[in-house]
Enzyme design. Structure first.
Site, PDB file in Angstrom:
ATOM      1  CG  HIS A  93      11.548 -18.691   6.806  1.00 38.67           C
ATOM      2  ND1 HIS A  93      11.007 -19.576   5.911  1.00 38.67           N
ATOM      3  CD2 HIS A  93      10.670 -18.608   7.842  1.00 38.67           C
ATOM      4  CE1 HIS A  93       9.836 -19.996   6.372  1.00 38.67           C
ATOM      5  NE2 HIS A  93       9.611 -19.420   7.548  1.00 38.67           N
ATOM      6  CD  GLU A 163      10.233 -20.759  11.789  1.00 35.37           C
ATOM      7  OE1 GLU A 163       9.100 -20.440  12.125  1.00 35.37           O
ATOM      8  OE2 GLU A 163      10.711 -20.486  10.684  1.00 35.37           O
ATOM      9  N   GLY A 169       3.956 -24.868   8.130  1.00 37.96           N
ATOM     10  CA  GLY A 169       2.851 -24.860   7.168  1.00 37.96           C
ATOM     11  C   GLY A 169       2.211 -26.221   6.939  1.00 37.96           C
TER      12      GLY A 169
HETATM   13  C1  PEP Z   1       6.954 -19.912   9.268  1.00 36.31           C
HETATM   14  O1  PEP Z   1       6.774 -19.666   8.104  1.00 36.31           O
HETATM   15  O2  PEP Z   1       7.951 -19.447   9.852  1.00 36.31           O
HETATM   16  C2  PEP Z   1       5.979 -20.740   9.974  1.00 36.31           C
HETATM   17  C3  PEP Z   1       6.266 -21.140  11.179  1.00 36.31           C
HETATM   18  O3  PEP Z   1       4.834 -21.047   9.278  1.00 36.31           O
HETATM   19  P1  PEP Z   1       3.513 -21.762   9.911  1.00 36.31           P
HETATM   20  O4  PEP Z   1       3.186 -21.050  11.191  1.00 36.31           O
HETATM   21  O5  PEP Z   1       2.465 -21.588   8.879  1.00 36.31           O
HETATM   22  O6  PEP Z   1       3.870 -23.189  10.161  1.00 36.31           O
END
Ligand code: PEP
Length: 254
Positions: A93, A163, A169
């Protein structure tokens, strides 16, 4: 064969065990009729060990060490997770990469350890804003992908999560074009090391400010097989609304 889309919540460092147990009970009750979506709860370890769920609900861990046991203060091994009913482990992550400085080598060790323990690995990859603005997105994604999957022979127990770090976030979602392009790139990079069939069928999730009001649009993007969700996974209302949007999309496309 493609599996059902995945809606995975990553709670990060939120909720005490009692809060988590109540949350899971409430969420499961709200989603009893869900049939075509795999739903994963990834709470902190302290809560994880208190939970027990049944398909289509699964437990995910946010991290693990690659060794089975040893002098690794503060770490949890894959075998410990298996013993608690965990089936998915989030690896790499962006917070592990950027806040805790995990290297691609460590991440690769973790992917191997998770698969060896017969769990599934959700390998996260994503570019920073700086990478994107300096046209490095493609090279960063291919590098994180090939290093993360180094030595892995099959994608059978791998789930990928694209991501973009700048979307996590922040309330900023990547555009449809950016997501489609990244997911296509990931599949074509995978074809260098894996069969076309495996590369086409592997689940690639999108993560980055997914909410109940954008889930429907995001799940209809070509190549998006579900979501990894941070903030919106903490409230039963938003998390269940996202799962329902995904289920609805599934029903309409079959
Ligand atoms: C995450 O922490 O993997 C994430 C996608 O967070 P958020 O949905 O808050 O952007």
């Amino acid at each position: 064969m493609k599996t059902y889309p995945i809606v995975a919540g990553n709670w990060k460092m939120h909720k005490t065990p009692n809060e988590g147990i109540l949350f899971v009970k409430k969420t499961v009750n709200m989603l009893l009729d869900i049939q075509k979506v795999t739903i994963i709860f990834s709470p902190p370890f302290t809560t994880l060990f208190e939970l027990d769920v049944e398909a289509p609900f699964y437990l995910g861990a946010q991290n693990c060490h690659w060794e089975s046991q040893g002098a690794f203060t503060g770490e949890i091994s894959p075998e410990m997770l298996v013993d608690c009913g965990v089936e998915f482990v989030i690896v790499g992550h962006s917070e592990r990469r950027h806040v805790f400085h995990e290297s691609d080598e460590w991440i690769n060790n973790k992917v191997h350890a998770v698969l060896n323990a017969k769990m599934k690995s959700i390998l996260c990859i994503g570019e920073t804003l700086e990478d994107r603005e300096s046209n490095q997105t493609k090279s960063i994604l291919s590098s994180q992908l090939s290093k993360g999957l180094n030595g892995i022979k099959s994608l059978e127990n791998i789930v990928l999560a694209y991501e973009p770090v700048w979307a996590i976030g922040t309330g900023k979602t990547a555009s449809i074009e950016q997501i489609e392009e990244a997911h296509q790139l990931i599949r074509s990079e995978l074809q260098k090391d894996f069969s076309t069939e495996e590369s086409q069928n592997v689940s690639i999730l999108y993560g980055g400010s997914v909410k109940d009001d954008n889930a429907r649009e995001l799940i209809s993007i070509e190549g998006v097989d579900g979501f990894l969700i941070g903030g919106a996974s903490l409230k039963a209302e938003s998390f269940t609304a996202i799962a329902r949007n995904v289920e609805q999309q599934m029903k309409e496309t079959i």
